[in-house]
Design a protein around this motif. Structure first.
Motif, PDB file in Angstrom:
ATOM      1  N   THR A   7      35.679 -24.166  -1.232  1.00 54.30           N
ATOM      2  CA  THR A   7      36.644 -24.609  -2.292  1.00 54.30           C
ATOM      3  C   THR A   7      35.856 -24.509  -3.594  1.00 54.30           C
ATOM      4  N   TYR A   8      34.814 -25.372  -3.671  1.00 56.24           N
ATOM      5  CA  TYR A   8      34.045 -25.370  -5.044  1.00 56.24           C
ATOM      6  C   TYR A   8      33.416 -24.168  -5.419  1.00 56.24           C
ATOM      7  N   ALA A   9      33.031 -23.444  -4.363  1.00 55.98           N
ATOM      8  CA  ALA A   9      32.004 -22.338  -4.829  1.00 55.98           C
ATOM      9  C   ALA A   9      33.282 -21.138  -5.458  1.00 55.98           C
ATOM     10  N   ARG A  10      34.533 -21.188  -4.829  1.00 56.25           N
ATOM     11  CA  ARG A  10      35.531 -20.392  -5.153  1.00 56.25           C
ATOM     12  C   ARG A  10      35.843 -20.710  -6.725  1.00 56.25           C
ATOM     13  N   ARG A  11      35.879 -21.649  -6.937  1.00 59.49           N
ATOM     14  CA  ARG A  11      36.379 -22.132  -8.336  1.00 59.49           C
ATOM     15  C   ARG A  11      35.412 -22.025  -9.103  1.00 59.49           C
ATOM     16  N   HIS A  12      34.126 -22.053  -8.637  1.00 59.64           N
ATOM     17  CA  HIS A  12      32.930 -21.896  -9.786  1.00 59.64           C
ATOM     18  C   HIS A  12      33.119 -20.550 -10.254  1.00 59.64           C
ATOM     19  N   GLN A  13      33.455 -19.564  -9.213  1.00 61.85           N
ATOM     20  CA  GLN A  13      33.372 -18.072  -9.515  1.00 61.85           C
ATOM     21  C   GLN A  13      34.734 -17.970 -10.638  1.00 61.85           C
ATOM     22  N   LEU A  14      35.684 -18.595 -10.541  1.00 56.65           N
ATOM     23  CA  LEU A  14      36.815 -18.420 -11.278  1.00 56.65           C
ATOM     24  C   LEU A  14      36.379 -18.880 -12.755  1.00 56.65           C
ATOM     25  N   VAL A  15      35.676 -20.037 -12.692  1.00 54.95           N
ATOM     26  CA  VAL A  15      35.350 -20.506 -14.088  1.00 54.95           C
ATOM     27  C   VAL A  15      34.137 -19.524 -14.639  1.00 54.95           C
ATOM     28  N   ALA A  16      33.385 -18.961 -13.874  1.00 51.65           N
ATOM     29  CA  ALA A  16      32.281 -18.293 -14.386  1.00 51.65           C
ATOM     30  C   ALA A  16      32.939 -16.895 -15.011  1.00 51.65           C
ATOM     31  N   ASP A  17      33.899 -16.327 -14.014  1.00 48.33           N
ATOM     32  CA  ASP A  17      34.567 -15.218 -14.749  1.00 48.33           C
ATOM     33  C   ASP A  17      35.516 -15.455 -16.079  1.00 48.33           C
ATOM     34  N   THR A  18      36.040 -16.496 -16.068  1.00 44.52           N
ATOM     35  CA  THR A  18      36.809 -16.724 -17.155  1.00 44.52           C
ATOM     36  C   THR A  18      35.799 -16.930 -18.408  1.00 44.52           C
ATOM     37  N   ASN A  56      32.797 -15.962 -19.032  1.00 46.08           N
ATOM     38  CA  ASN A  56      32.205 -14.389 -19.212  1.00 46.08           C
ATOM     39  C   ASN A  56      33.223 -13.476 -19.980  1.00 46.08           C
ATOM     40  N   SER A  57      34.414 -13.540 -19.481  1.00 46.63           N
ATOM     41  CA  SER A  57      35.433 -12.574 -20.285  1.00 46.63           C
ATOM     42  C   SER A  57      35.347 -13.116 -21.809  1.00 46.63           C
ATOM     43  N   LEU A  58      35.059 -14.577 -21.914  1.00 47.53           N
ATOM     44  CA  LEU A  58      35.260 -14.919 -23.370  1.00 47.53           C
ATOM     45  C   LEU A  58      33.857 -14.571 -23.843  1.00 47.53           C
ATOM     46  N   GLY A  59      32.760 -13.903 -23.384  1.00 49.21           N
ATOM     47  CA  GLY A  59      31.585 -13.767 -24.316  1.00 49.21           C
ATOM     48  C   GLY A  59      30.301 -14.581 -23.550  1.00 49.21           C
ATOM     49  N   VAL A  78      29.695 -27.018 -13.918  1.00 46.97           N
ATOM     50  CA  VAL A  78      29.423 -25.976 -14.790  1.00 46.97           C
ATOM     51  C   VAL A  78      28.848 -26.474 -16.071  1.00 46.97           C
ATOM     52  N   TRP A  79      27.624 -26.096 -16.556  1.00 46.63           N
ATOM     53  CA  TRP A  79      26.907 -26.521 -17.601  1.00 46.63           C
ATOM     54  C   TRP A  79      26.655 -25.165 -18.316  1.00 46.63           C
ATOM     55  N   ALA A  80      27.225 -25.217 -19.735  1.00 44.50           N
ATOM     56  CA  ALA A  80      27.110 -24.031 -20.338  1.00 44.50           C
ATOM     57  C   ALA A  80      27.129 -24.338 -21.682  1.00 44.50           C
ATOM     58  N   PRO A  81      26.350 -23.253 -22.739  1.00 46.68           N
ATOM     59  CA  PRO A  81      26.253 -23.555 -24.190  1.00 46.68           C
ATOM     60  C   PRO A  81      27.657 -23.528 -24.786  1.00 46.68           C
ATOM     61  N   VAL A  82      27.709 -24.277 -25.939  1.00 47.51           N
ATOM     62  CA  VAL A  82      28.699 -24.081 -26.883  1.00 47.51           C
ATOM     63  C   VAL A  82      28.622 -22.882 -27.598  1.00 47.51           C
ATOM     64  N   PRO A  83      29.934 -22.351 -28.028  1.00 46.64           N
ATOM     65  CA  PRO A  83      29.513 -21.208 -29.009  1.00 46.64           C
ATOM     66  C   PRO A  83      29.047 -21.489 -30.398  1.00 46.64           C
ATOM     67  N   ASP A  84      28.427 -20.674 -31.065  1.00 41.38           N
ATOM     68  CA  ASP A  84      27.905 -20.670 -32.294  1.00 41.38           C
ATOM     69  C   ASP A  84      28.842 -21.614 -33.122  1.00 41.38           C
TER      70      ASP A  84
END
Ligand SMILES: Cc1ncc(COP(=O)(O)O)c(C=O)c1O
Length: 391
Positions: A301-312, A314-317, A329-335
């Motif tokens: 379940t978590y893996a499926r959700r991780h994929q959804l978050v990554a796809d979302t 990544n679609s935003l840049g 999920v650990w990700a950089p904040v936008p500029d």
């Protein structure tokens, strides 16, 4: 003559303000204003505790034998179940009578270990960003935290060579946590072997916090510290049923490792709490006697959700990959944003609560953490909202 009644102890004054309390205040404000806030801020599984574990709690809670003070050191049956689990899962051998101490969640062990082992002025090596209790526990004991920065270029592993020799010489504890909160990074055998070598060379107790050892994907199996030769002489490992069996509210975990250190933590804790409700201990035994399939299903379940978050994202840049472990999920904040500014913007604009990286220490600045522990429809709704976010 009367003296003014003084308030907080100086030791509490050393503890930095708890950022999450401020975020919670903002979220509550939004909710009062009628905003349907979706919280991806906290690492607390939305999936229920497996029914077989709940049933054992129900049965054993009805037995008056479990209504009295429990043993300070946990039921022998629980310590044996933990030793069996360790042997099966990691091939590591622990003496259930001397090397395992059940705790009220792993936070109990983590927050108290410095009180048992650290003297005022001792250095405690702590990762930043990191679970804040490593630093606050050290401060409560009068220890001096020394920050080990975690950085993307090092795979979010501390650079042990950057620790000055005079700091290492004064250090009593080193904290490590893999799979890692908040970065979702994992540590390989080579790094853990170097960490054991460092601690052995400098006489430092290595505390490995491993509550996410079972939350991993694509066949990846995180290591225990006790799979590393020599770790038994330098180390302690902190574990929890919270994440593995969706039992955060039950408050049960353990610390295991070097017998003399376990004895000292036990000695301290006899003066602080009076053990864990026995019915919860019987339920924990039930949890440990099975459950690989349940944990595997939760991880799917978590893996499926991780994929959804990554796809979302990544679609935003963004350019992120789903992690190998943890539900973060650990990700950089936008500029143009700092981490608090970005988390505030996301909450204000689309009513989604994420955690600013700086909440985990100064080196978390520039990042945010999001937890995939929201039910599928809520996470999907959060992603739909994020796609509309103006950056
Ligand atoms: C890295 C880490 N350690 C320890 C804990 C504490 O877990 P518990 O006290 O529920 O076992 C958490 C909880 O989020 C965590 O993220």
């Amino acid at each position: 003559m009367s003296r003014t009644v003084s308030a907080g102890a100086q030791r509490l004054g050393r503890i930095p303000p708890y950022l999450f309390a401020e975020i919670d205040r903002k979220v509550q404000e939004k909710k009062r204003a009628g905003v349907d806030v979706i919280s991806l801020g906290i690492g607390d599984p939305d999936l229920p505790t497996p029914p077989r574990i709940v049933s054992v709690l129900q049965e054993t809670a009805a037995d008056p034998a479990n209504h009295r003070y429990p043993s300070y050191f946990g039921l022998a049956e629980l310590r044996e179940a933990i030793a069996d689990w360790y042997r099966q899962r990691f091939g590591a051998s622990l003496d259930p009578n001397k090397q395992i101490l059940p705790t009220l969640g792993s936070k109990d062990g983590i927050s108290h270990v410095a009180l048992a082992l650290v003297d005022p002025g001792d250095v405690v090596l702590a990762p930043d960003p990191g679970y804040t209790v490593y630093v606050t526990g050290a401060l409560m004991a009068g220890g001096e935290p020394y920050i080990m920065p975690l950085q993307a270029e090092n795979g979010w592993l501390p650079d042990l060579d950057a620790i000055p020799v005079e700091v290492a010489r004064r250090a009593k504890l080193m904290w490590l946590n893999y799979p890692n909160n908040p970065t979702a990074a994992v540590a390989d055998r080579e790094f853990l072997t170097r960490a054991v070598g460092f601690c052995a060379e400098h006489g430092v107790i290595l505390c490995h916090d491993a509550p996410y050892s079972e939350i991993a994907f694509d066949g990846y199996r995180p290591l225990s510290l006790f799979e590393i030769p020599g770790a038994g002489e330098v180390g302690l490992e902190f574990h929890s049923l919270s994440k593995t069996f969706n039992m955060t509210g039950w408050r049960i975990g353990w610390v295991c490792g070097r017998a003399d250190l376990i004895g000292l933590i036990g000695q301290l804790k006899t003066n602080i709490d009076s053990g864990i409700f026995q019915a919860v201990q019987w339920a924990a035994i039930e949890a440990l006697h099975g459950g690989e399939d349940e944990t595997r299903a939760a991880c799917a379940t978590y893996a499926r959700r991780h994929q959804l978050v990554a796809d979302t994202l990544n679609s935003l840049g963004w350019k992120i990959k789903p992690p190998r472990a943890t539900f973060y999920v650990w990700a950089p904040v936008p500029d143009g944003y700092d981490s608090i500014g970005f988390a505030g913007h996301v909450l204000d604009e689309v009513g989604v609560n994420i955690t600013p990286g700086v909440g985990f220490g100064a080196h978390g600045e520039g990042y945010f953490r999001l937890s995939v522990t929201a039910p599928d429809p809520r996470l999907e709704e959060a992603m739909t909202r994020l796609r509309k976010l103006k950056l």
